[in-house]
Motif scaffolding. Structure first.
Motif, PDB file in Angstrom:
ATOM      1  N   UNK A 123       0.915  -1.070   0.144  1.00  0.00           N
ATOM      2  CA  UNK A 123       0.046  -0.013  -0.066  1.00  0.00           C
ATOM      3  C   UNK A 123       0.932   1.425  -0.104  1.00  0.00           C
ATOM      4  N   UNK A 124       0.209   2.247  -0.536  1.00  0.00           N
ATOM      5  CA  UNK A 124       1.107   3.632  -0.598  1.00  0.00           C
ATOM      6  C   UNK A 124      -0.191   4.647  -0.154  1.00  0.00           C
ATOM      7  N   UNK A 125      -0.097   5.200   1.040  1.00  0.00           N
ATOM      8  CA  UNK A 125      -0.932   6.009   1.590  1.00  0.00           C
ATOM      9  C   UNK A 125      -0.440   7.274   1.662  1.00  0.00           C
ATOM     10  N   UNK A 126      -1.202   8.415   1.289  1.00  0.00           N
ATOM     11  CA  UNK A 126      -0.957  10.045   1.455  1.00  0.00           C
ATOM     12  C   UNK A 126      -2.008  10.661   2.016  1.00  0.00           C
ATOM     13  N   UNK A 127      -1.731  11.568   2.773  1.00  0.00           N
ATOM     14  CA  UNK A 127      -2.854  12.686   3.110  1.00  0.00           C
ATOM     15  C   UNK A 127      -2.350  13.982   3.363  1.00  0.00           C
ATOM     16  N   UNK A 128      -3.271  14.871   3.459  1.00  0.00           N
ATOM     17  CA  UNK A 128      -3.499  16.310   3.477  1.00  0.00           C
ATOM     18  C   UNK A 128      -3.096  16.819   4.826  1.00  0.00           C
ATOM     19  N   UNK A 132      -7.320  12.864  11.978  1.00  0.00           N
ATOM     20  CA  UNK A 132      -6.926  12.900  13.466  1.00  0.00           C
ATOM     21  C   UNK A 132      -5.879  11.845  13.935  1.00  0.00           C
ATOM     22  N   UNK A 133      -5.890  10.802  13.218  1.00  0.00           N
ATOM     23  CA  UNK A 133      -4.968   9.668  13.228  1.00  0.00           C
ATOM     24  C   UNK A 133      -4.816   8.818  12.068  1.00  0.00           C
ATOM     25  N   UNK A 134      -3.770   8.004  12.153  1.00  0.00           N
ATOM     26  CA  UNK A 134      -3.543   7.401  10.759  1.00  0.00           C
ATOM     27  C   UNK A 134      -2.963   5.904  11.218  1.00  0.00           C
ATOM     28  N   UNK A 135      -3.718   4.943  11.016  1.00  0.00           N
ATOM     29  CA  UNK A 135      -3.243   3.531  11.194  1.00  0.00           C
ATOM     30  C   UNK A 135      -3.356   2.808  10.133  1.00  0.00           C
ATOM     31  N   UNK A 153      -1.947  13.682  14.635  1.00  0.00           N
ATOM     32  CA  UNK A 153      -2.196  12.685  15.694  1.00  0.00           C
ATOM     33  C   UNK A 153      -1.203  11.676  15.527  1.00  0.00           C
ATOM     34  N   UNK A 154      -1.534  10.678  16.068  1.00  0.00           N
ATOM     35  CA  UNK A 154      -0.685   9.258  16.499  1.00  0.00           C
ATOM     36  C   UNK A 154      -0.724   8.561  14.889  1.00  0.00           C
ATOM     37  N   UNK A 155       0.217   7.932  14.723  1.00  0.00           N
ATOM     38  CA  UNK A 155       0.393   7.101  13.502  1.00  0.00           C
ATOM     39  C   UNK A 155       1.188   6.018  13.790  1.00  0.00           C
ATOM     40  N   UNK A 156       0.362   4.914  13.283  1.00  0.00           N
ATOM     41  CA  UNK A 156       1.016   3.332  13.468  1.00  0.00           C
ATOM     42  C   UNK A 156       0.918   2.639  12.190  1.00  0.00           C
ATOM     43  N   UNK A 157       1.963   2.248  11.892  1.00  0.00           N
ATOM     44  CA  UNK A 157       2.059   1.264  10.562  1.00  0.00           C
ATOM     45  C   UNK A 157       2.435   0.098  10.984  1.00  0.00           C
TER      46      UNK A 157
END
Length: 182
Positions: A123-128, A132-135, A153-157
């Motif tokens: 997966x390739x994920x991008x955001x602006x 509030x959080x990215x998991x 916010x928190x980031x979990x990968x």
């Protein structure tokens, strides 16, 4: 408007425009390069990509009173773009080899692979930066994940191999291999 429907594109850059007020049936779409979905309801948005193969799916809304939230089922090998108006939480599941781009999500973003800890799921994920959080891969980890986020916010990968850029995060950034032991 039925799961037995099939749309097959021709040669060239085929575009399918859809207006939805409820989740679409899992119709078969092949050979269509771009699917534009206009969500035209106030309730949370949903799109079923179970039988959609190799397309760019653009989802947006301008509906007054939209409560927010978007769920993509069985994202597969598609590129998912949660575009303007798609506020609230974003849940994308069933990614095999795809991309997820979040432009307007203001809630938590969750992206999961199709199966548990599969080395060939990427997966390739991008955001602006509005989430509030990215998991990524917490329920079903990826073999490879490339994540670029500007969330505060928190980031979990969770992925066997990960490349994470968390530009603005003031929360916790957690990167683990698919077994969680790193």
């Amino acid at each position: 408007d039925d799961a037995n429907d099939s749309i097959t594109g021709g040669s060239g850059a085929d575009i399918l425009n859809m207006t939805l007020t409820a989740v679409n049936p899992a119709l078969t779409v092949t050979g269509v390069e771009t699917i534009n979905v206009d969500w035209s309801a106030v309730g949370a948005a949903a799109f079923d990509a179970t039988n959609v193969d190799g397309a760019t799916v653009n989802i947006s809304t301008s509906t007054f009173g939209f409560i927010g939230g978007l769920t993509i089922t069985a994202a597969g090998d598609n590129t998912i773009n949660a575009n303007s108006g798609m506020t609230g939480a974003l849940d994308v599941n069933g990614v095999t080899t795809g991309s997820v781009n979040s432009v307007a999500s203001t809630g938590a973003v969750t992206v999961d692979a199709a199966a548990v800890a599969q080395a060939d799921e990427t997966v390739t994920y991008t955001d602006s930066g509005s989430a509030s959080a990215v998991t990524i891969g917490a329920t079903n980890p990826f073999g490879e994940a490339t994540v670029t986020t500007s969330t505060t916010g928190n980031v979990q990968v969770d992925s066997i191999t990960a490349n994470v850029t968390a530009d603005s995060s003031t929360g916790t950034v957690t990167v683990a291999d698919a077994t969680g032991d790193v």
